[in-house]
Design an enzyme around this catalytic site. Structure first.
Site, PDB file in Angstrom:
ATOM      1  N   GLY A 100       0.851  -1.300  -0.076  1.00  0.00           N
ATOM      2  CA  GLY A 100       0.001  -0.074  -0.119  1.00  0.00           C
ATOM      3  C   GLY A 100       0.834   1.293  -0.183  1.00  0.00           C
ATOM      4  O   GLY A 100       0.319   2.329   0.163  1.00  0.00           O
ATOM      5  N   LEU A 101       2.110   1.270  -0.334  1.00  0.00           N
ATOM      6  CA  LEU A 101       3.003   2.355  -0.131  1.00  0.00           C
ATOM      7  C   LEU A 101       3.446   2.812  -1.725  1.00  0.00           C
ATOM      8  O   LEU A 101       4.284   3.574  -1.766  1.00  0.00           O
ATOM      9  CB  LEU A 101       4.255   2.212   0.651  1.00  0.00           C
ATOM     10  CG  LEU A 101       3.738   2.145   2.138  1.00  0.00           C
ATOM     11  CD1 LEU A 101       5.115   2.002   2.856  1.00  0.00           C
ATOM     12  CD2 LEU A 101       2.972   3.329   2.773  1.00  0.00           C
ATOM     13  N   GLY A 102       2.945   2.151  -2.585  1.00  0.00           N
ATOM     14  CA  GLY A 102       3.138   2.614  -4.030  1.00  0.00           C
ATOM     15  C   GLY A 102       4.409   2.100  -4.467  1.00  0.00           C
ATOM     16  O   GLY A 102       4.902   2.953  -5.396  1.00  0.00           O
ATOM     17  N   SER A 103       4.897   1.005  -4.264  1.00  0.00           N
ATOM     18  CA  SER A 103       6.221   0.614  -4.513  1.00  0.00           C
ATOM     19  C   SER A 103       6.393   0.606  -6.161  1.00  0.00           C
ATOM     20  O   SER A 103       7.432   1.293  -6.861  1.00  0.00           O
ATOM     21  CB  SER A 103       6.721  -0.689  -4.037  1.00  0.00           C
ATOM     22  OG  SER A 103       6.080  -1.464  -4.595  1.00  0.00           O
ATOM     23  N   ALA A 105       4.438   2.048  -8.358  1.00  0.00           N
ATOM     24  CA  ALA A 105       4.317   3.273  -9.522  1.00  0.00           C
ATOM     25  C   ALA A 105       5.736   4.083  -9.000  1.00  0.00           C
ATOM     26  O   ALA A 105       6.318   4.801 -10.168  1.00  0.00           O
ATOM     27  CB  ALA A 105       2.980   4.141  -8.978  1.00  0.00           C
ATOM     28  N   ASP A 147      -2.274   6.159  -7.364  1.00  0.00           N
ATOM     29  CA  ASP A 147      -1.026   5.965  -6.829  1.00  0.00           C
ATOM     30  C   ASP A 147       0.094   6.985  -7.793  1.00  0.00           C
ATOM     31  O   ASP A 147       0.887   7.389  -7.442  1.00  0.00           O
ATOM     32  CB  ASP A 147      -0.585   4.505  -7.082  1.00  0.00           C
ATOM     33  CG  ASP A 147      -0.819   3.814  -6.012  1.00  0.00           C
ATOM     34  OD1 ASP A 147      -1.942   4.116  -5.193  1.00  0.00           O
ATOM     35  OD2 ASP A 147      -0.300   2.594  -5.711  1.00  0.00           O
TER      36      ASP A 147
HETATM   37  O1  PMV Z   1      -2.640  -0.831  -2.382  1.00  0.00           O
HETATM   38  P1  PMV Z   1      -2.338   0.374  -2.883  1.00  0.00           P
HETATM   39  O2  PMV Z   1      -2.074   1.684  -1.981  1.00  0.00           O
HETATM   40  O3  PMV Z   1      -1.882   0.524  -4.196  1.00  0.00           O
HETATM   41  O4  PMV Z   1      -3.917   1.331  -3.052  1.00  0.00           O
HETATM   42  C1  PMV Z   1      -4.930   0.755  -3.707  1.00  0.00           C
HETATM   43  C2  PMV Z   1      -6.156   1.809  -3.677  1.00  0.00           C
HETATM   44  C3  PMV Z   1      -7.236   1.119  -4.380  1.00  0.00           C
HETATM   45  O5  PMV Z   1      -8.326   2.227  -4.124  1.00  0.00           O
HETATM   46  C4  PMV Z   1      -7.720  -0.080  -3.486  1.00  0.00           C
HETATM   47  C5  PMV Z   1      -7.076   0.949  -5.767  1.00  0.00           C
HETATM   48  C6  PMV Z   1      -7.064   1.891  -6.577  1.00  0.00           C
HETATM   49  O6  PMV Z   1      -6.511   1.546  -7.614  1.00  0.00           O
HETATM   50  O7  PMV Z   1      -7.259   2.949  -6.645  1.00  0.00           O
END
Ligand code: PMV
Length: 308
Positions: A100-103, A105, A147
């Protein structure tokens, strides 16, 4: 040699519902970053070293859908660089993968910026953002684009899928503690699961997404006006809706409860869920007890990030 880096990111409000057109808020996390350097070499080929993922290979030996190879192939196609350059590309990242920290991207953004400046093919932030979104689509199915946007512009953003980037104003400094469950969980799966729920009962989930969207809007105003207590409550409400979407997990819930019991103003999971990271909003004087509570409740790592 040419170097470039890109920060990590964290979603404050609105994940999942953002895929269905509702607003979301996200901020860069500069304590973690992806770093890329590009050097000319005499031996033929484009040599990639990414020790974090134990990769040392020439570009053409990688499958064309390999995440790093696809960025380089697409860049070479777009820039029409000729003749093909002989390069060594070193890629390193302190951003935990699938948490969830965008590694993904961040690596794409840093790689593009290093290639574009080394090969003198200028790209604006808008170009980098659009390119990175296309790469995200190749690997993540139906990403909202949040992201790539927050990581490219490296600013707090108020994001609505398909709309131009809007910067989020911050009225008063906010202290966030990010707690990592240490569990990597692919966002693609949780996004697919939410889609199945939505397909089975669209009216119900549209209304859940509406509630998340309203929270994100109210949170924007609370952030702009520095209303921390209100923001804390909105954080908790958003977490409850993410639990309803089935994307939280016992480990995330444990960290969220521990942070709140230790005096956080509010806490929630962040990103795709089922693992990865959570965030807690705290008063500056409460950093130590909340960090301690997170660690003793199983957090692998914590990051303190001040948003201002
Ligand atoms: O898991 P992350 O931080 O890359 O976040 C995904 C966020 C979602 O809303 C679940 C998916 C999206 O594409 O926005």
């Amino acid at each position: 040699m040419t170097q470039a880096s890109a920060p990590g990111k964290i979603i404050l409000f609105g994940e999942h519902a953002v895929v269905y057109g509702r607003p979301a808020l996200a901020v860069p996390v500069t304590q973690v970053h992806a770093d890329v350097d590009v050097t000319d070499v005499s031996r033929r080929g484009i040599w990639i070293n990414a020790p974090d993922v134990d990769l040392h290979a020439e570009l053409n030996t990688l499958p064309s859908d390999h995440p790093l190879a696809s960025v380089i192939h697409n860049f070479l196609f777009l820039s029409r660089v000729s003749p093909f350059p002989n390069l060594e590309i070193n890629i390193a990242s302190t951003i935990p993968v699938a948490s969830g920290l965008g590694s993904g991207a961040a690596v794409t953004v840093a790689l593009l910026r290093a290639l574009s400046s080394h090969l003198q093919f200028p790209m604006t932030d808008e170009d980098v953002n659009a390119f990175t979104y296309e790469i995200e689509k190749l690997h993540h199915g139906t990403p909202s684009g949040i992201d790539n946007t927050v990581i490219t512009f490296a600013k707090p953003v108020f994001f609505v899928k398909g709309n131009p980037m809007e910067t989020l104003g911050v009225g008063t400094a906010l202290t966030l503690i990010i707690g990592d469950t240490g569990i990597s969980a692919p966002t693609k799966e949780s996004v697919n699961d939410v889609r199945k729920l939505w397909e089975a009962d669209k009216p119900k989930w549209e209304s859940v997404f509406d509630r998340v969207g309203r929270i994100a809007l109210e949170a924007r105003y609370a952030i702009e006006r520095g209303k921390k207590k209100e923001l804390g409550k909105l954080t908790n409400q958003n977490h409850a809706l993410l639990q309803e979407m089935t994307v939280s997990s016992p480990e995330l819930d444990r960290l969220v409860s521990a942070a709140c019991e230790a005096g956080a103003l509010g806490a929630k999971m962040s990103g795709g869920g089922r693992g990865g990271n959570m965030i807690a909003l705290v008063e500056a004087e409460n950093i130590a007890p909340v960090v301690e509570a997170l660690k003793s409740s199983g957090a692998r790592n914590t990051i303190v990030s001040v948003l201002n």
